[in-house]
Scaffold this active site. Structure first.
Site, PDB file in Angstrom:
ATOM      1  N   MET A 107      38.185  19.630  17.957  1.00  0.00           N
ATOM      2  CA  MET A 107      37.597  18.361  17.698  1.00  0.00           C
ATOM      3  C   MET A 107      36.036  18.816  17.993  1.00  0.00           C
ATOM      4  O   MET A 107      35.816  19.830  18.543  1.00  0.00           O
ATOM      5  CB  MET A 107      38.077  17.243  18.286  1.00  0.00           C
ATOM      6  CG  MET A 107      39.444  16.836  17.849  1.00  0.00           C
ATOM      7  SD  MET A 107      40.052  15.365  18.305  1.00  0.00           S
ATOM      8  CE  MET A 107      40.193  15.759  20.270  1.00  0.00           C
ATOM      9  N   HIS A 468      73.130  38.584  16.026  1.00  0.00           N
ATOM     10  CA  HIS A 468      73.728  39.488  16.757  1.00  0.00           C
ATOM     11  C   HIS A 468      72.610  40.396  17.712  1.00  0.00           C
ATOM     12  O   HIS A 468      72.816  40.622  18.927  1.00  0.00           O
ATOM     13  CB  HIS A 468      74.558  40.702  16.089  1.00  0.00           C
ATOM     14  CG  HIS A 468      75.079  41.809  16.620  1.00  0.00           C
ATOM     15  ND1 HIS A 468      74.400  42.957  16.971  1.00  0.00           N
ATOM     16  CD2 HIS A 468      76.200  42.026  17.327  1.00  0.00           C
ATOM     17  CE1 HIS A 468      75.024  43.871  17.703  1.00  0.00           C
ATOM     18  NE2 HIS A 468      76.065  43.184  17.942  1.00  0.00           N
ATOM     19  N   CYS A 844      77.861  27.583  27.114  1.00  0.00           N
ATOM     20  CA  CYS A 844      77.518  28.961  27.095  1.00  0.00           C
ATOM     21  C   CYS A 844      76.955  29.557  25.765  1.00  0.00           C
ATOM     22  O   CYS A 844      76.628  30.689  25.912  1.00  0.00           O
ATOM     23  CB  CYS A 844      78.993  29.674  27.431  1.00  0.00           C
ATOM     24  SG  CYS A 844      80.183  29.401  25.951  1.00  0.00           S
TER      25      CYS A 844
HETATM   26  C1  PEP Z   1      78.696  30.028  20.942  1.00  0.00           C
HETATM   27  O1  PEP Z   1      79.094  30.057  19.916  1.00  0.00           O
HETATM   28  O2  PEP Z   1      77.869  29.123  21.330  1.00  0.00           O
HETATM   29  C2  PEP Z   1      79.341  31.139  21.815  1.00  0.00           C
HETATM   30  C3  PEP Z   1      78.799  31.139  22.998  1.00  0.00           C
HETATM   31  O3  PEP Z   1      79.836  32.123  21.342  1.00  0.00           O
HETATM   32  P1  PEP Z   1      79.224  33.357  20.350  1.00  0.00           P
HETATM   33  O4  PEP Z   1      77.972  33.373  20.326  1.00  0.00           O
HETATM   34  O5  PEP Z   1      79.946  34.547  20.863  1.00  0.00           O
HETATM   35  O6  PEP Z   1      79.758  33.034  18.916  1.00  0.00           O
END
Ligand code: PEP
Ligand code: MG
Length: 891
Positions: A107, A468, A844
């Protein structure tokens, strides 16, 4: 009646004294410094509410504000013994913006208001410094013309540059009073030409023009963009600070400077700062002159010749030192300060919490606990968990030159340089020759795993934050930039193009996985350095947090790293990732391509010893801590052979013709492999696969028992469940296998069986599913993918448009979408616990390492989060912060 104007040194008992909401950051700090009795030039703040009024009322300023401001100007006049627009001793003021949070440079600010053709002469006479007076006036015209009248800055800059050329000088400081006189004339002509009006000579017109311009700058393009990037609401508005000018450029007993109360790079407790004699604030920032250090110590350390302020202006320096201590006591944090010395008198212009490196943030927080300035709980809350990333990975040298050639998603932090390799084999070859390499792929798949391991960093043209490449790179701690749409790879001719750059295989590039930038050549990096303070802070966090922190890990080396970073278990061991190695992947392919049960069993028998040995290693490292082993969940497209070489290799192993393999690949082809024959669906179709895996787990346990190791209680996890029947059937399979091994090995084995919740149906039917599950682990990568119906591998292509259009605040694959995905998690947790009160709940997905998502997990009372090994410290700190914040709210 609402108060619109606040005087710096007379806030009365009004509760808004500390309110950045009303006074903005700058206004609050000026008011607070004045209240502490520090030397602050007199002035007042027009509140953010006026900004709101301004925008709601066709950009008008309320009458009351104009009347009250007049009174406040009178007060400034009294205190400073100068008069606004006076022809013998004129008062000059600055008008500065100041929103709730600092928006540096976004600003506008206008200085030296109150100068015109007449007052400039008065200022010259009063200060006996004609050059200073004229220089100040030309600065005003330049700033005012640009900010208030909208004339582009270059018109004025060009005039100065051309003039200097004709005069044969380089620096502005080489221009004298008469030079500025000429330029002022020229500047005024530009104003007249562009606006068809003279530069305003009425000082009140100047003042209100400037105030309005500051309000308008709240909605300037750059301010709007900054707010969007930093999630600052558009309706906060800015306050305006009107303050008497003080000058650091009136002679040799004047100076201006910036300082930090501690070293912002290292966190050391030493006064750190720079100053310039006979200069204005912008000269320090502009870098036209080299500033000198404020303390003698720093000057000596850096072998600088220019005298420090401590040596040159000892009285002022000791006054500053006292003020630094006072401010740290008040704010209980390291302060970033601006000051000016006018004719040997010190004036404080600003104080705010200073920006600092991650290392400094930790050191300062821990030191302040030792100094009894803050509690260890406050110290925990002081450090942004995300910055720990920069401590755990190498980072780019800040000062190094960088030529950015592309950008993508910041998929895995850290910086790395190396030769470009377009194949995993090439990356491995370079590694064998001890050369650093960056693996560049359109996207990665399991057969790239060795190359990913060999490479120092990974760059992909496609894929989102849970693709991946991103997931594997994070797990390995390799820096990764994914989904860089700008790069176009030509594998055949071994080069990639990015905008105008062509990078060939073997050329060196640098990637920064923390910012998503790709750079030309080798940019130097700085090694991580884990300090004693870091461990101390983490120790405090561990004592406070309730959420357990586990790691996603499947190799012994990652598991070791996870333990070293303080993981309290493994929350996800992706068994398909254990097959990435070249020898193993062939057997996995053999298994997938098998047409008969017998063939499949043969392939599985080859995989069994690998699995068993890996489990033994991991169980050993985890030494009795929980380990969640997820049974096979490979989306087939990640494992099917792709290249001719892969097909040839597998045809030799299986002793089947290449043609047969190709037709089998076509048979197995799926339109949507992520929604295809994966997860527990594989276990239902081919129970022998899960049977082999359970056998490996239980035999590994038996082996550990024989070695008298501390026994892990494995948590066997079934992926991609959507119905209770699936887990019911597969649980039986696990139990049957356990019984067989117990019988064979004559041991008693303890284990749990649970499920991932990664499909909306599973979340909704959690009560039924919990009948057969000892635990749930939320797989939020797939749950996000399936809730939104957005492919996690392709999201990178259009997520930006979604963020830009404010459909998403943040990438939902990075930070949990609390309203949708989060709602499903809450439902599943409630329904699951309604069935089993003590059902263990964890997460996870990649969100398990994201501070905001961790806070959500704490709030809905999950038992643990699990994340990639390198994020474990971030999760430990975030979990402690989440607990502290929750309890602050409920107290
Ligand atoms: C998920 O789907 O959050 C998981 C931990 O599994 P992946 O990433 O291996 O599919
Ligand atoms: Mg999943």
């Amino acid at each position: 009646m609402e108060k619109f104007i606040y005087r710096f040194n007379n806030q009365g008992s009004n509760s808004s004294l500390n309110s950045k909401e009303i006074l903005g950051g700058k206004g609050t700090s000026l008011a607070q410094m004045a209240k502490l009795g520090l030397p602050v030039p007199p002035g007042f703040t027009i509140s953010t509410r006026v900004c709101e009024y301004f925008y709601k009322n066709s950009k008008k300023i309320p009458k009351k504000v104009i009347q009250e401001s007049k009174k406040e100007i009178n007060i400034i006049e009294k205190i400073s013994k100068k008069k606004f627009g006076d022809l013998s001793n004129p008062l000059l003021v600055s008008v500065r913006s100041g929103s709730r949070v600092s928006m540096p440079g976004m600003m506008d600010t206008i200085l030296n208001l109150g100068l015109n053709d007449k007052t400039v002469i008065a200022l010259k006479n009063k200060t006996s410094n004609g050059r200073f007076a004229k220089d100040s006036y030309r600065r005003l015209i330049q700033m005012y013309a640009n900010v208030v009248l909208g004339i582009e800055a270059h018109f004025f800059e060009e005039l100065i540059e051309n003039y200097k050329l004709t005069k044969g000088v380089i620096q502005d400081t080489e221009l004298d009073e008469s030079d500025w006189d000429g330029l002022i004339k020229n500047f005024k002509e530009v104003v007249k030409e562009k606006t068809k009006r003279d530069f305003p000579q009425d000082v009140n017109e100047q003042l209100w023009g400037a105030i309005k311009a500051v309000f308008l700058s709240w909605n300037s393009k750059r301010a709007k963009i900054y707010r969007k990037i930093n999630y600052i609401p558009d309706d906060w508005g800015t306050a305006v600070n009107v303050q008497a000018m003080v000058f650091g450029n009136m002679g040799e007993n004047c100076a201006t400077g910036v300082a930090f109360t501690r070293n912002p790079s290292t966190g050391e407790k030493e006064f750190f700062g720079e100053y310039l004699v006979n200069a204005q604030g912008e000269d320090v920032v502009a870098g036209t002159r080299t500033p000198q250090y404020i303390s003698k110590n720093l000057r000596k350390k850096s072998n600088s010749k220019g005298l420090s302020m401590e040596e040159l202006m000892p009285k002022i320096f000791s006054q500053l030192k006292k003020i630094f201590n006072q401010l740290e006591k008040k704010y209980k944090d390291m302060q970033d300060i601006e000051f000016t010395v006018e004719n040997n008198k010190l004036w404080m212009l600003q104080t705010r919490s200073g920006k600092r490196t991650a290392k400094a943030a930790i050191k300062i927080a821990v030191d302040m606990v030792k100094e009894k300035l803050i509690s260890n709980k406050e110290a925990i809350l002081r450090v942004d968990p995300n910055v720990l990333d920069t401590l755990l990975h190498p980072t780019l040298d800040e000062d190094a030159e960088k030529i950015v050639i592309a950008s993508g998603l910041p998929a895995s932090p850290g910086a790395a340089s190396g030769k470009v390799a377009f194949s995993a084999d090439e990356a491995e070859r370079l590694k064998e020759q001890q050369q650093n390499t960056i693996l560049v792929r359109v996207e990665t798949s399991p057969e790239d795993i060795n190359g990913m391991h060999a490479a120092n960093g990974i760059l992909t043209a496609r894929g989102g934050m849970t693709s991946h490449a991103a997931v594997v790179a994070r797990g390995m701690g390799r820096p990764c930039v994914s989904g860089s749409n700008e790069i176009k790879i030509d594998y055949e001719n071994k080069f990639f193009k990015s905008n105008e750059h062509v990078i060939k295989e073997g050329d060196i590039i640098t990637i920064d996985g923390g910012s998503g930038k790709v750079m030309l050549g080798k940019v130097p990096t700085v090694k991580p350095d884990i300090s004693a303070e870091f461990s101390k802070l983490m120790g405090w966090a561990d004592k406070i947090r309730k959420l357990k922190v586990r790691a996603n890990s499947e190799t012994p080396s990652d598991t070791k790293i996870a333990r070293d970073f303080g993981a309290e278990g493994i929350g996800l061991c992706r068994t398909e990732h254990m097959f990435f190695e070249e020898k193993r992947i062939i057997s996995v392919r053999e298994m997938i391509l098998s047409k008969t049960l017998d063939d499949r069993k043969k392939a599985l028998a080859k995989l069994l010893p690998y699995q068993k040995n890996d489990f033994i290693e991991i169980f050993k490292i985890m030494n009795g801590l929980p380990v969640t082993v997820r049974l096979l969940d490979p989306p087939l497209h990640e494992f099917l052979p792709k290249t001719d070489k892969d097909i040839e290799d597998i045809s030799k192993v299986l002793n089947i013709s290449k043609q047969d393999i190709k037709s089998r690949i076509i048979e197995l082809h799926e339109q949507n492999p992520m929604l295809g024959h994966r997860g527990c669906r594989l276990g239902i179709s081919f129970p022998e696969i899960y049977q082999m895996q359970c056998q490996a787990i239980f035999e590994a346990l038996a082996a550990c028992k024989k070695k008298k190791l501390k026994l892990v209680i494995p948590e066997i996890m079934i992926p991609l469940v959507s119905t209770a029947a699936e887990i019911q059937i597969l649980r039986k399979l696990v139990e049957k296998t356990a019984e067989e091994i117990q019988h064979k090995e004559s041991i008693k084995i303890k284990y749990y069986v649970g499920t991932m919740i990664e499909l909306p149906r599973a979340a909704l039917r959690a009560k039924d599913i919990a009948k057969f599950a000892d635990f749930f682990s939320f797989g939020t990568n797939d749950l996000t993918q399936t809730t939104f119906g957005i492919s996690r591998d392709d999201a990178g292509k259009f997520l930006n448009d979604y963020v830009e259009n404010k459909i998403f605040n943040k990438d939902p694959f990075v930070s949990i979408d609390e309203r949708g995905v989060g709602e499903l998690i809450k439902i599943a947790a409630e329904r699951g616990r309604a069935q089993k009160k003590y059902l263990k709940l964890g997460i996870c997905g990649e969100h398990g390492g994201d501070p905001a998502s961790i806070e959500f997990c704490e709030n809905i009372k999950l038992n643990y989060v699990s994340c990639s090994p390198y994020r474990v410290p971030i999760a430990r700190l975030s979990a402690a912060q989440a607990f502290l914040k929750k309890n602050k709210k409920t107290n």
